[in-house]
Design a protein around this motif. Structure first.
Motif, PDB file in Angstrom:
ATOM      1  N   TYR A 128       4.914   8.375  -5.763  1.00 10.05           N
ATOM      2  CA  TYR A 128       6.072   7.782  -6.452  1.00 10.05           C
ATOM      3  C   TYR A 128       6.307   6.351  -5.966  1.00 10.05           C
ATOM      4  O   TYR A 128       6.611   5.461  -6.760  1.00 10.05           O
ATOM      5  CB  TYR A 128       7.332   8.638  -6.269  1.00 10.05           C
ATOM      6  CG  TYR A 128       7.427   9.720  -7.315  1.00 10.05           C
ATOM      7  CD1 TYR A 128       7.749   9.404  -8.631  1.00 10.05           C
ATOM      8  CD2 TYR A 128       7.159  11.041  -7.011  1.00 10.05           C
ATOM      9  CE1 TYR A 128       7.808  10.382  -9.608  1.00 10.05           C
ATOM     10  CE2 TYR A 128       7.213  12.035  -7.980  1.00 10.05           C
ATOM     11  CZ  TYR A 128       7.540  11.690  -9.274  1.00 10.05           C
ATOM     12  OH  TYR A 128       7.589  12.644 -10.250  1.00 10.05           O
ATOM     13  N   GLY A 129       6.158   6.130  -4.649  1.00  5.89           N
ATOM     14  CA  GLY A 129       6.332   4.777  -4.101  1.00  5.89           C
ATOM     15  C   GLY A 129       5.361   3.818  -4.787  1.00  5.89           C
ATOM     16  O   GLY A 129       5.745   2.732  -5.239  1.00  5.89           O
ATOM     17  N   CYS A 130       4.087   4.236  -4.889  1.00  8.90           N
ATOM     18  CA  CYS A 130       3.066   3.366  -5.523  1.00  8.90           C
ATOM     19  C   CYS A 130       3.383   3.156  -6.995  1.00  8.90           C
ATOM     20  O   CYS A 130       3.237   2.043  -7.522  1.00  8.90           O
ATOM     21  CB  CYS A 130       1.682   3.989  -5.398  1.00  8.90           C
ATOM     22  SG  CYS A 130       1.082   4.040  -3.723  1.00  8.90           S
ATOM     23  N   MET A 131       3.797   4.235  -7.680  1.00 13.07           N
ATOM     24  CA  MET A 131       4.049   4.132  -9.123  1.00 13.07           C
ATOM     25  C   MET A 131       5.187   3.149  -9.409  1.00 13.07           C
ATOM     26  O   MET A 131       5.263   2.566 -10.482  1.00 13.07           O
ATOM     27  CB  MET A 131       4.362   5.514  -9.720  1.00 13.07           C
ATOM     28  CG  MET A 131       3.138   6.410  -9.835  1.00 13.07           C
ATOM     29  SD  MET A 131       3.466   7.918 -10.776  1.00 13.07           S
ATOM     30  CE  MET A 131       4.311   8.956  -9.597  1.00 13.07           C
ATOM     31  N   ILE A 132       6.099   2.982  -8.437  1.00 16.30           N
ATOM     32  CA  ILE A 132       7.202   2.026  -8.642  1.00 16.30           C
ATOM     33  C   ILE A 132       6.817   0.628  -8.150  1.00 16.30           C
ATOM     34  O   ILE A 132       7.012  -0.374  -8.843  1.00 16.30           O
ATOM     35  CB  ILE A 132       8.471   2.531  -7.939  1.00 16.30           C
ATOM     36  CG1 ILE A 132       8.979   3.760  -8.700  1.00 16.30           C
ATOM     37  CG2 ILE A 132       9.554   1.456  -7.890  1.00 16.30           C
ATOM     38  CD1 ILE A 132      10.104   4.480  -8.045  1.00 16.30           C
ATOM     39  N   LEU A 133       6.215   0.572  -6.942  1.00 16.29           N
ATOM     40  CA  LEU A 133       5.894  -0.742  -6.369  1.00 16.29           C
ATOM     41  C   LEU A 133       4.847  -1.507  -7.182  1.00 16.29           C
ATOM     42  O   LEU A 133       4.892  -2.733  -7.245  1.00 16.29           O
ATOM     43  CB  LEU A 133       5.380  -0.570  -4.943  1.00 16.29           C
ATOM     44  CG  LEU A 133       6.460  -0.503  -3.866  1.00 16.29           C
ATOM     45  CD1 LEU A 133       5.828  -0.262  -2.501  1.00 16.29           C
ATOM     46  CD2 LEU A 133       7.261  -1.816  -3.832  1.00 16.29           C
ATOM     47  N   LEU A 134       3.924  -0.777  -7.807  1.00 16.37           N
ATOM     48  CA  LEU A 134       2.866  -1.468  -8.568  1.00 16.37           C
ATOM     49  C   LEU A 134       3.447  -2.305  -9.712  1.00 16.37           C
ATOM     50  O   LEU A 134       3.216  -3.511  -9.764  1.00 16.37           O
ATOM     51  CB  LEU A 134       1.856  -0.455  -9.106  1.00 16.37           C
ATOM     52  CG  LEU A 134       0.596  -0.308  -8.268  1.00 16.37           C
ATOM     53  CD1 LEU A 134      -0.244   0.860  -8.749  1.00 16.37           C
ATOM     54  CD2 LEU A 134      -0.214  -1.593  -8.310  1.00 16.37           C
ATOM     55  N   VAL A 164       0.509  -7.872  -2.491  1.00 15.58           N
ATOM     56  CA  VAL A 164       1.052  -6.505  -2.470  1.00 15.58           C
ATOM     57  C   VAL A 164       0.498  -5.724  -3.667  1.00 15.58           C
ATOM     58  O   VAL A 164       0.049  -4.579  -3.545  1.00 15.58           O
ATOM     59  CB  VAL A 164       2.602  -6.539  -2.499  1.00 15.58           C
ATOM     60  CG1 VAL A 164       3.181  -5.159  -2.755  1.00 15.58           C
ATOM     61  CG2 VAL A 164       3.139  -7.108  -1.192  1.00 15.58           C
ATOM     62  N   HIS A 165       0.495  -6.367  -4.850  1.00 16.79           N
ATOM     63  CA  HIS A 165       0.038  -5.696  -6.076  1.00 16.79           C
ATOM     64  C   HIS A 165      -1.407  -5.216  -5.919  1.00 16.79           C
ATOM     65  O   HIS A 165      -1.714  -4.048  -6.185  1.00 16.79           O
ATOM     66  CB  HIS A 165       0.143  -6.680  -7.244  1.00 16.79           C
ATOM     67  CG  HIS A 165      -0.032  -6.048  -8.591  1.00 16.79           C
ATOM     68  ND1 HIS A 165       0.844  -5.128  -9.107  1.00 16.79           N
ATOM     69  CD2 HIS A 165      -1.008  -6.201  -9.538  1.00 16.79           C
ATOM     70  CE1 HIS A 165       0.438  -4.749 -10.309  1.00 16.79           C
ATOM     71  NE2 HIS A 165      -0.692  -5.376 -10.587  1.00 16.79           N
ATOM     72  N   ILE A 166      -2.255  -6.103  -5.445  1.00 16.47           N
ATOM     73  CA  ILE A 166      -3.679  -5.755  -5.362  1.00 16.47           C
ATOM     74  C   ILE A 166      -3.905  -4.713  -4.263  1.00 16.47           C
ATOM     75  O   ILE A 166      -4.644  -3.734  -4.456  1.00 16.47           O
ATOM     76  CB  ILE A 166      -4.529  -7.030  -5.137  1.00 16.47           C
ATOM     77  CG1 ILE A 166      -4.421  -7.920  -6.382  1.00 16.47           C
ATOM     78  CG2 ILE A 166      -5.996  -6.672  -4.888  1.00 16.47           C
ATOM     79  CD1 ILE A 166      -5.104  -9.260  -6.284  1.00 16.47           C
ATOM     80  N   MET A 167      -3.209  -4.876  -3.110  1.00 13.09           N
ATOM     81  CA  MET A 167      -3.409  -3.904  -2.026  1.00 13.09           C
ATOM     82  C   MET A 167      -2.932  -2.512  -2.440  1.00 13.09           C
ATOM     83  O   MET A 167      -3.601  -1.503  -2.203  1.00 13.09           O
ATOM     84  CB  MET A 167      -2.672  -4.363  -0.756  1.00 13.09           C
ATOM     85  CG  MET A 167      -3.469  -5.424  -0.009  1.00 13.09           C
ATOM     86  SD  MET A 167      -2.592  -6.138   1.381  1.00 13.09           S
ATOM     87  CE  MET A 167      -2.136  -4.726   2.297  1.00 13.09           C
ATOM     88  N   ILE A 168      -1.763  -2.461  -3.094  1.00  7.18           N
ATOM     89  CA  ILE A 168      -1.240  -1.136  -3.476  1.00  7.18           C
ATOM     90  C   ILE A 168      -2.105  -0.529  -4.576  1.00  7.18           C
ATOM     91  O   ILE A 168      -2.328   0.681  -4.616  1.00  7.18           O
ATOM     92  CB  ILE A 168       0.233  -1.231  -3.902  1.00  7.18           C
ATOM     93  CG1 ILE A 168       1.043  -1.632  -2.687  1.00  7.18           C
ATOM     94  CG2 ILE A 168       0.750   0.108  -4.426  1.00  7.18           C
ATOM     95  CD1 ILE A 168       2.502  -1.618  -2.887  1.00  7.18           C
ATOM     96  N   ALA A 169      -2.634  -1.394  -5.468  1.00  4.60           N
ATOM     97  CA  ALA A 169      -3.478  -0.859  -6.549  1.00  4.60           C
ATOM     98  C   ALA A 169      -4.646  -0.078  -5.945  1.00  4.60           C
ATOM     99  O   ALA A 169      -4.972   1.019  -6.400  1.00  4.60           O
ATOM    100  CB  ALA A 169      -3.985  -1.995  -7.434  1.00  4.60           C
TER     101      ALA A 169
END
Ligand code: HEM
Ligand code: HEM
Length: 188
Positions: free
Chosen positions: A102-108, A148-153
């Motif tokens: 859920y964290g990734c789905m929001i932060l992305l 952040v976007h690329i790392m979390i992806a």
């Protein structure tokens, strides 16, 4: 299949949201890798790089809405009990794994949005409507949000791999129909 979750089953709405988000995620990864590799001024399957970027941004925002809906739905209709065949340590890890998902789905989508707005690249929603930029150009923020976007992806792929691996392990080795809990159109 009932719309709501019950004490033992995921309902149609949870299953729909789960698989809609999954399919759009697959699109995002494929689309992102195409759009960053086409080269400006070039086309692929008749579409320009700008079109791929706009669709990536637009679908990303749709995903944010779906994920917020999904979280709200999770609060409104509590999840079924854990599958009885899940071992206690699998339950603990799944709990943390789902929280991270859920964290990734929001932060992305949030980091993607911050990147393009702070970078002043803009979003033409589905090629149709320019969204206002409430942030204005802020280069430091744009750089941070992009990293952040690329790392979390890519971190998300690892987190999803554990999630899928657990499902497949139960399905293939334990034969306990664990996947049927979430598959569309399948009753236990
Ligand atoms: C859940 C939704 C999203 C996913 C899964 C996702 C995934 C990705 C991936 C995998 C990349 C490629 C990273 C690379 O290898 O360089 C990427 C790049 C990018 N994303 Fe997203 N994204 C999402 C949402 C968004 C949103 C909402 C926006 C903007 C509104 C956005 C804007 C961008 C941009 C501009 C890039 C190119 C970055 C660069 O290399 O300069 N993304 N995204
Ligand atoms: C983008 C990829 C994925 C994400 C973000 C994701 C996320 C989640 C989340 C958050 C849950 C908990 C229920 C909920 O809140 O909806 C869940 C449940 C589940 N997912 Fe996924 N999922 C993904 C892909 C997959 C795939 C590809 C499979 C199948 C191999 C799968 C199989 C399941 C199953 C079987 C459950 C129910 C688990 C249980 O009964 O405890 N998921 N998923």
């Amino acid at each position: 299949m009932p719309l709501l979750n019950s004490a033992t089953h995921y309902g149609a709405m949870t299953r729909f949201l789960h698989w809609a988000v999954f399919l759009l995620f697959v699109y995002q990864y494929v689309g992102a890798n195409l759009m960053t590799r086409i080269g400006s001024g070039k086309t692929l399957f008749g579409l320009t790089q700008g079109t791929y970027y706009n669709w990536h941004k637009s679908i990303g925002l749709v995903l944010l809405v779906l994920v917020l809906l999904r979280l709200a739905w999770r609060k409104l209709t509590p999840l079924p009990d854990w599958a009885p065949t899940l071992a206690p340590d699998e339950r603990t890890i799944s709990h943390w794994n789902e929280t991270l998902l859920y964290g990734c789905m929001i932060l992305l989508p949030v980091s993607g949005y911050l990147f393009v707005m702070a970078g002043d690249y803009g979003i033409k929603l589905f090629g149709w409507h320019d969204l206002p930029n409430p942030i204005g150009k802020r280069e430091g923020l744009a750089t941070l949000a992009r990293v952040v976007h690329i790392m979390i992806a890519y971190a998300t792929i690892v987190i999803v791999a554990w999630h899928v691996g657990l499902g497949l392990k139960h399905q293939i080795f334990d034969h306990d129909r664990f996947l049927a809990r979430m598959l569309p159109f399948v009753r236990r």
